[in-house]
Write an enzyme that holds these catalytic residues in place. Structure first.
Site, short mmCIF file in Angstrom:
data_model
loop_
_atom_site.label_atom_id
_atom_site.label_comp_id
_atom_site.label_asym_id
_atom_site.label_seq_id
_atom_site.Cartn_x
_atom_site.Cartn_y
_atom_site.Cartn_z
N CYS A 1 0.84 -1.20 0.00
CA CYS A 1 0.00 0.00 0.00
C CYS A 1 0.88 1.25 0.00
CB CYS A 1 -0.94 0.00 1.20
SG CYS A 1 -2.37 -1.10 1.02
N ASP B 1 10.54 -6.43 -8.66
CA ASP B 1 10.79 -7.00 -7.33
C ASP B 1 12.15 -6.54 -6.83
OD1 ASP B 1 9.53 -9.75 -5.73
OD2 ASP B 1 11.57 -9.10 -5.25
N HIS C 1 -6.25 -2.68 -1.23
CA HIS C 1 -5.66 -3.71 -0.38
C HIS C 1 -6.54 -4.95 -0.35
CE1 HIS C 1 -3.05 -5.31 2.81
NE2 HIS C 1 -4.17 -5.89 3.22
N ASN D 1 1.67 -16.58 -4.32
CA ASN D 1 1.79 -17.32 -3.07
C ASN D 1 0.64 -16.92 -2.16
OD1 ASN D 1 4.28 -18.62 -3.74
ND2 ASN D 1 5.34 -16.68 -3.35
N GLY E 1 4.58 -19.62 1.48
CA GLY E 1 5.63 -18.65 1.79
C GLY E 1 5.25 -17.22 1.47
N HIS F 1 -0.41 -8.49 0.87
CA HIS F 1 -1.17 -7.67 -0.08
C HIS F 1 -1.06 -8.45 -1.39
CE1 HIS F 1 -2.15 -3.43 -1.83
NE2 HIS F 1 -2.17 -4.28 -2.86
N HIS G 1 -0.39 -10.17 -4.67
CA HIS G 1 0.54 -9.78 -5.73
C HIS G 1 0.82 -10.96 -6.64
CE1 HIS G 1 2.79 -10.99 -2.13
NE2 HIS G 1 3.69 -11.52 -2.95
N HIS H 1 3.57 -12.51 -9.07
CA HIS H 1 4.96 -12.51 -9.53
C HIS H 1 4.95 -12.83 -11.02
CE1 HIS H 1 6.90 -12.95 -5.44
NE2 HIS H 1 5.72 -13.46 -5.15
P1 5GP Z 1 5.79 -13.26 -1.46
O1 5GP Z 1 6.85 -14.11 -0.79
O2 5GP Z 1 4.91 -12.57 -0.45
O3 5GP Z 1 5.01 -14.00 -2.51
O4 5GP Z 1 6.58 -12.16 -2.26
C1 5GP Z 1 6.88 -10.90 -1.76
C2 5GP Z 1 7.86 -10.28 -2.73
O5 5GP Z 1 7.92 -8.90 -2.47
C3 5GP Z 1 9.27 -10.84 -2.63
O6 5GP Z 1 9.66 -11.37 -3.90
C4 5GP Z 1 10.10 -9.64 -2.20
O7 5GP Z 1 11.38 -9.62 -2.77
C5 5GP Z 1 9.26 -8.47 -2.65
N1 5GP Z 1 9.40 -7.26 -1.85
C6 5GP Z 1 9.34 -7.17 -0.49
N2 5GP Z 1 9.48 -5.91 -0.10
C7 5GP Z 1 9.64 -5.17 -1.23
C8 5GP Z 1 9.84 -3.77 -1.45
O8 5GP Z 1 9.89 -2.93 -0.54
N3 5GP Z 1 9.97 -3.36 -2.76
C9 5GP Z 1 9.89 -4.25 -3.80
N4 5GP Z 1 10.02 -3.74 -5.04
N5 5GP Z 1 9.70 -5.57 -3.62
C10 5GP Z 1 9.58 -6.03 -2.34
ZN ZN Z 2 -1.78 -3.31 1.14
#
Ligand code: 5GP
Ligand code: ZN
Length: 114
Positions: free
Chosen positions: A7, A30, A46, A87, A93, A98, A100, A102
């Site tokens: 957010c 990322d 959100h 995920n 993991g 929020h 997202h 990939h």
């Molecule tokens: P998850 O594990 O929740 O599926 O993926 C979270 C992703 O967010 C990870 O790949 C991590 O590298 C990325 N990430 C976490 N914090 C930040 C941030 O502050 N900026 C960016 N650009 N990516 C982030």
């Molecule tokens: Zn959020």
């Protein structure tokens, strides 16, 4: 949503390398890429995870997928191929609560994922 880093990225309180933005979604690189191309596509509103997707908020999900080819084209991976990963929850993991997507590409990806 207070304390949510994505957010804050939407609100530009935290900087990110944006690749696409419109009224309802944002795509940005990322911070810890797992492939030569690793972009996250998020709804601006959100939504905590897939488990919180409903008929009422699902329009933005359709919009994310409708925009994905344009984002892939812009990233140069539309024709070479790419993987879209979400995920959800502890066993997958999910680290940021929020929703997202990939988008991974730029190399040959192995299957199945770990
Ligand atoms: P998850 O594990 O929740 O599926 O993926 C979270 C992703 O967010 C990870 O790949 C991590 O590298 C990325 N990430 C976490 N914090 C930040 C941030 O502050 N900026 C960016 N650009 N990516 C982030
Ligand atoms: Zn959020």
């Amino acid at each position: 949503m207070d304390g949510c880093i994505f957010c804050k990225i939407v609100d530009k309180q935290i900087p990110s390398r944006i690749v696409y933005e419109d009224d309802s979604i944002l795509a940005f690189h990322d911070i810890d890429p797992k492939a030569p191309v690793h972009v996250l596509v998020i709804p601006k509103q959100h939504i905590t995870s897939i488990n919180e997707v409903t008929q009422e908020n699902s329009q933005v999900i359709a919009h994310i997928f409708a925009t994905m080819p344009k984002i892939a084209q812009q990233l140069g991976i539309k024709d070479s191929g790419y993987r879209v990963v979400v995920n959800c929850g502890k066993d997958a993991g999910q680290a940021v609560n929020h929703l997202h997507y990939h988008v991974l590409g730029g190399r040959s990806l192995t299957w199945p994922p770990g």
